[in-house]
Design a protein around this motif. Structure first.
Motif, PDB file in Angstrom:
ATOM      1  N   LYS A 165     -42.669  -5.672 -14.103  1.00 25.85           N
ATOM      2  CA  LYS A 165     -41.358  -6.239 -13.830  1.00 25.85           C
ATOM      3  C   LYS A 165     -40.860  -7.020 -15.040  1.00 25.85           C
ATOM      4  CE  LYS A 165     -42.129  -6.499  -8.833  1.00 25.85           C
ATOM      5  NZ  LYS A 165     -42.165  -7.366  -7.625  1.00 25.85           N
ATOM      6  N   ALA A 166     -39.631  -7.530 -14.928  1.00 24.52           N
ATOM      7  CA  ALA A 166     -38.994  -8.191 -16.068  1.00 24.52           C
ATOM      8  C   ALA A 166     -39.839  -9.331 -16.628  1.00 24.52           C
ATOM      9  CB  ALA A 166     -37.608  -8.706 -15.652  1.00 24.52           C
ATOM     10  N   GLU A 167     -40.651  -9.956 -15.786  1.00 31.69           N
ATOM     11  CA  GLU A 167     -41.427 -11.125 -16.205  1.00 31.69           C
ATOM     12  C   GLU A 167     -42.488 -10.803 -17.258  1.00 31.69           C
ATOM     13  OE1 GLU A 167     -40.880 -10.275 -12.991  1.00 31.69           O
ATOM     14  OE2 GLU A 167     -39.269 -11.764 -12.691  1.00 31.69           O
ATOM     15  N   VAL A 168     -42.757  -9.518 -17.512  1.00 32.44           N
ATOM     16  CA  VAL A 168     -43.766  -9.176 -18.528  1.00 32.44           C
ATOM     17  C   VAL A 168     -43.218  -9.357 -19.945  1.00 32.44           C
ATOM     18  CG1 VAL A 168     -44.884  -7.540 -16.978  1.00 32.44           C
ATOM     19  CG2 VAL A 168     -43.198  -6.699 -18.644  1.00 32.44           C
ATOM     20  N   LEU A 169     -41.915  -9.607 -20.081  1.00 29.51           N
ATOM     21  CA  LEU A 169     -41.312  -9.786 -21.394  1.00 29.51           C
ATOM     22  C   LEU A 169     -41.515 -11.221 -21.874  1.00 29.51           C
ATOM     23  CD1 LEU A 169     -37.938  -7.881 -20.920  1.00 29.51           C
ATOM     24  CD2 LEU A 169     -40.044  -7.034 -21.975  1.00 29.51           C
ATOM     25  N   VAL A 170     -42.103 -11.376 -23.043  1.00 32.52           N
ATOM     26  CA  VAL A 170     -42.357 -12.695 -23.625  1.00 32.52           C
ATOM     27  C   VAL A 170     -42.040 -12.633 -25.115  1.00 32.52           C
ATOM     28  CG1 VAL A 170     -44.142 -13.311 -21.948  1.00 32.52           C
ATOM     29  CG2 VAL A 170     -44.780 -12.115 -24.057  1.00 32.52           C
ATOM     30  N   THR A 171     -41.816 -13.782 -25.734  1.00 34.30           N
ATOM     31  CA  THR A 171     -41.584 -13.818 -27.172  1.00 34.30           C
ATOM     32  C   THR A 171     -42.912 -13.698 -27.917  1.00 34.30           C
ATOM     33  OG1 THR A 171     -41.618 -16.235 -27.107  1.00 34.30           O
ATOM     34  CG2 THR A 171     -39.466 -15.157 -27.012  1.00 34.30           C
ATOM     35  N   GLY A 172     -42.852 -13.121 -29.106  1.00 34.03           N
ATOM     36  CA  GLY A 172     -44.039 -12.949 -29.934  1.00 34.03           C
ATOM     37  C   GLY A 172     -43.689 -13.032 -31.400  1.00 34.03           C
ATOM     38  N   GLU A 173     -44.635 -12.667 -32.229  1.00 26.72           N
ATOM     39  CA  GLU A 173     -44.433 -12.709 -33.674  1.00 26.72           C
ATOM     40  C   GLU A 173     -45.194 -11.552 -34.314  1.00 26.72           C
ATOM     41  OE1 GLU A 173     -45.501 -15.851 -37.193  1.00 26.72           O
ATOM     42  OE2 GLU A 173     -44.398 -16.637 -35.446  1.00 26.72           O
ATOM     43  N   THR A 189     -31.368   2.816 -32.933  1.00 22.21           N
ATOM     44  CA  THR A 189     -32.761   2.760 -33.350  1.00 22.21           C
ATOM     45  C   THR A 189     -33.621   3.640 -32.441  1.00 22.21           C
ATOM     46  OG1 THR A 189     -33.672   1.028 -31.939  1.00 22.21           O
ATOM     47  CG2 THR A 189     -32.284   0.308 -33.766  1.00 22.21           C
ATOM     48  N   ASN A 190     -34.841   3.917 -32.882  1.00 22.57           N
ATOM     49  CA  ASN A 190     -35.818   4.626 -32.042  1.00 22.57           C
ATOM     50  C   ASN A 190     -36.697   3.641 -31.282  1.00 22.57           C
ATOM     51  OD1 ASN A 190     -35.356   7.337 -32.113  1.00 22.57           O
ATOM     52  ND2 ASN A 190     -36.620   7.731 -33.902  1.00 22.57           N
ATOM     53  N   GLY A 191     -36.318   2.385 -31.306  1.00 23.71           N
ATOM     54  CA  GLY A 191     -37.113   1.300 -30.749  1.00 23.71           C
ATOM     55  C   GLY A 191     -37.195   0.189 -31.775  1.00 23.71           C
ATOM     56  N   GLY A 192     -37.670  -0.982 -31.349  1.00 22.16           N
ATOM     57  CA  GLY A 192     -37.839  -2.077 -32.280  1.00 22.16           C
ATOM     58  C   GLY A 192     -36.681  -3.024 -32.389  1.00 22.16           C
ATOM     59  N   GLY A 193     -35.626  -2.802 -31.599  1.00 21.54           N
ATOM     60  CA  GLY A 193     -34.435  -3.636 -31.702  1.00 21.54           C
ATOM     61  C   GLY A 193     -34.625  -5.061 -31.222  1.00 21.54           C
ATOM     62  N   TYR A 194     -35.600  -5.289 -30.321  1.00 18.99           N
ATOM     63  CA  TYR A 194     -35.835  -6.645 -29.814  1.00 18.99           C
ATOM     64  C   TYR A 194     -36.679  -7.422 -30.827  1.00 18.99           C
ATOM     65  CZ  TYR A 194     -34.482  -5.123 -25.015  1.00 18.99           C
ATOM     66  OH  TYR A 194     -33.834  -4.650 -23.895  1.00 18.99           O
ATOM     67  N   ALA A 195     -36.128  -7.639 -32.004  1.00 23.78           N
ATOM     68  CA  ALA A 195     -36.844  -8.325 -33.075  1.00 23.78           C
ATOM     69  C   ALA A 195     -35.829  -8.869 -34.071  1.00 23.78           C
ATOM     70  CB  ALA A 195     -37.813  -7.376 -33.780  1.00 23.78           C
ATOM     71  N   GLU A 196     -36.279  -9.793 -34.921  1.00 20.27           N
ATOM     72  CA  GLU A 196     -35.384 -10.355 -35.926  1.00 20.27           C
ATOM     73  C   GLU A 196     -35.066  -9.357 -37.037  1.00 20.27           C
ATOM     74  OE1 GLU A 196     -35.839 -15.046 -36.355  1.00 20.27           O
ATOM     75  OE2 GLU A 196     -37.757 -14.010 -36.710  1.00 20.27           O
ATOM     76  N   TYR A 197     -35.973  -8.385 -37.249  1.00 22.73           N
ATOM     77  CA  TYR A 197     -35.761  -7.354 -38.267  1.00 22.73           C
ATOM     78  C   TYR A 197     -36.183  -6.010 -37.687  1.00 22.73           C
ATOM     79  CZ  TYR A 197     -35.409 -11.191 -41.648  1.00 22.73           C
ATOM     80  OH  TYR A 197     -35.041 -12.340 -42.320  1.00 22.73           O
ATOM     81  N   VAL A 201     -39.515  -9.807 -29.090  1.00 21.75           N
ATOM     82  CA  VAL A 201     -39.709  -9.806 -27.637  1.00 21.75           C
ATOM     83  C   VAL A 201     -40.775  -8.765 -27.348  1.00 21.75           C
ATOM     84  CG1 VAL A 201     -38.703  -9.367 -25.374  1.00 21.75           C
ATOM     85  CG2 VAL A 201     -37.355 -10.542 -27.133  1.00 21.75           C
ATOM     86  N   GLU A 202     -41.894  -9.198 -26.805  1.00 19.75           N
ATOM     87  CA  GLU A 202     -43.032  -8.322 -26.537  1.00 19.75           C
ATOM     88  C   GLU A 202     -43.134  -7.989 -25.056  1.00 19.75           C
ATOM     89  OE1 GLU A 202     -45.175  -7.263 -28.912  1.00 19.75           O
ATOM     90  OE2 GLU A 202     -44.469  -8.488 -30.599  1.00 19.75           O
ATOM     91  N   MET A 203     -43.773  -6.870 -24.766  1.00 19.03           N
ATOM     92  CA  MET A 203     -44.051  -6.462 -23.393  1.00 19.03           C
ATOM     93  C   MET A 203     -45.564  -6.582 -23.193  1.00 19.03           C
ATOM     94  SD  MET A 203     -42.859  -2.888 -21.630  1.00 19.03           S
ATOM     95  CE  MET A 203     -44.271  -1.888 -22.109  1.00 19.03           C
ATOM     96  N   ARG A 204     -46.001  -7.573 -22.426  1.00 20.73           N
ATOM     97  CA  ARG A 204     -47.444  -7.806 -22.251  1.00 20.73           C
ATOM     98  C   ARG A 204     -48.135  -6.587 -21.669  1.00 20.73           C
ATOM     99  NH1 ARG A 204     -45.808 -12.716 -19.546  1.00 20.73           N
ATOM    100  NH2 ARG A 204     -46.486 -11.679 -17.640  1.00 20.73           N
TER     101      ARG A 204
END
Length: 329
Positions: free
Chosen positions: A16-24, A94-102, A9-12
C-alpha cells in the motif's frame, strides 16, 4: 559542482501507499545518449501505483525508482547529445527514476517547457501527452468533427484527452463520477460530461450518433458497453483496466461494426518510437500551449516526504488533473 548523493522516494516493498519512504542514493551517471536532469517536480501516474503494488516491474536496465515524468534543469549531458545543453529547462518522459532529485533521461525523450507553462506544472505533461497522443492521434487521419468518448475525464489521462480532442476539432464526450467532476471536464472543453452514477453513457453516446473514438481506462463491464456505444468503423483504445481485465464479451458486434479494438503500454515501447512521438508533440502539440488551446492541470503538489499521501489521493480519485511530487531545493 554536482553533489555525490541525492534524496529519493523509495519503495520498501510492494504494498500500500505507506511503503513509500524517503531515501538517499548516489547520483545516476548519464549514458552517452542521455541527459542528467536536476528535478523540479515529478508527476504521479497510474503505472506508479501499479508498480508500487508489485504488478508493473521496470524494464531491463531501468531505474527501480518510481516516476515516469519530470521537469527540471539539464545539469550534465552524455557524449553523443547535441540537442540539449547544460542549463536548459526541460520536461521529460522517463523509464523510471523520476521520484528523485536527479534522473538520467534519454535526450530524445525531453521537450522544452511549453510557452506559458510554469516549470513545476510541466512535470505533469509528458506521461499523459505521450500516452494520449501516441494512442489516439499519432499518424492517424484528421479527427475533426468526430465524436471522442473519454472515460475518467477528471483524471490526468482524461483531462489531457479532452483538451486535445477539443483542440483538434472533435466533439468530446466524457464520463465522470460526480457533478463537480463533470463541471471540471466541461471547462476543459467537453461537449457532454456524463455522470455515470446517474446516466448510462451508452444511451447518451448512441443518441449523439455513436463514438468514433473511445479512450478507456476502466475495463470490466465497460469493454462490452464501449462496443455498444461505438459507431461503425470506430476505434476503441484500452489504456488500463481499473475495473478488471478478464471479461466475457460477445465479439459479433466488433465484426458487424468493423471496429478496431486496441491498446498499449507506453513504457515498453522502443526508445526510437518515443523519440518520434516527442518530435511530433513538439511540432504539433506544444504550440497549442502558447495559443491557449491547452493548459497544464496541476491539482496538488506534495513534497517527497508526503509521497504516500500523494498515492493515497490518486487511489481515492480525489483529484482533478495531475498530482506532483517536488523535492526540497
Amino acid at each position: 559542482m554536482l553533489p555525490d548523493t541525492m534524496k529519493t522516494v523509495e519503495m520498501r516493498e510492494p504494498g500500500k501507499a505507506e511503503v513509500l519512504v524517503t531515501g538517499e542514493r548516489e547520483l545516476p551517471i548519464p549514458q552517452s545518449s542521455e541527459v542528467l536532469i536536476h528535478v523540479t517536480a515529478a508527476g504521479v501516474n497510474g503505472p506508479d501505483l501499479v508498480q508500487r503494488r508489485g504488478h508493473y516491474p521496470p524494464p531491463k536496465d531501468a531505474s527501480d525508482l518510481l516516476g515516469l515524468e519530470v521537469s527540471g534543469e539539464v545539469c550534465a549531458i552524455g557524449s553523443d547529445v547535441t540537442n540539449w545543453s547544460v542549463g536548459d529547462r526541460v520536461c521529460a518522459l522517463t523509464n523510471g527514476g523520476g521520484y528523485a532529485e536527479y534522473v538520467a533521461v534519454d535526450a530524445g525523450h525531453c521537450l522544452p517547457i511549453p510557452e506559458g507553462i510554469a516549470e513545476q506544472d510541466a512535470a505533469g505533461l509528458c506521461e499523459t501527452y505521450f500516452t494520449v497522443w501516441s494512442n489516439l492521434f499519432f499518424e492517424q487521419p484528421n479527427p475533426k468533427g468526430k465524436l471522442l468518448l473519454v472515460h475518467g475525464g477528471a483524471g490526468g489521462i482524461g483531462s489531457t484527452a479532452i483538451q486535445l480532442g477539443k483542440a483538434l476539432g472533435m466533439r468530446a464526450f466524457t464520463t465522470c463520477a460526480n457533478a463537480d467532476d463533470c463541471a471540471y471536464a466541461q471547462k476543459l472543453g467537453a461537449e457532454r460530461a456524463i455522470n455515470f452514477n446517474e446516466e448510462d453513457f451508452v444511451d447518451v453516446v448512441r443518441e449523439a450518433g455513436g463514438a468514433n473514438l473511445i479512450l478507456d481506462i476502466i475495463g470490466g463491464d465497460y469493454v462490452a458497453r464501449n462496443v455498444k456505444a461505438a459507431s461503425p468503423d470506430a476505434r476503441i483504445v484500452q489504456l488500463a483496466f481499473n475495473a478488471g481485465s478478464k471479461v466475457e464479451i460477445n465479439l459479433m458486434p466488433i465484426m458487424l461494426k468493423r471496429l478496431i479494438y486496441t491498446g498499449s503500454t507506453l513504457r515498453s515501447r522502443p526508445e526510437s518510437f518515443k523519440t518520434e512521438v516527442a518530435a511530433d508533440l513538439r511540432d504539433k502539440v506544444w504550440p497549442m500551449f502558447a495559443s491557449g488551446q491547452l493548459s497544464a492541470q496541476t491539482h496538488h503538489v506534495f513534497p517527497f516526504d508526503q509521497a504516500a499521501q500523494a498515492h493515497a489521493m490518486m487511489e481515492e480519485a480525489a483529484h482533478r488533473g495531475k498530482i506532483l511530487l517536488a523535492p526540497a531545493h
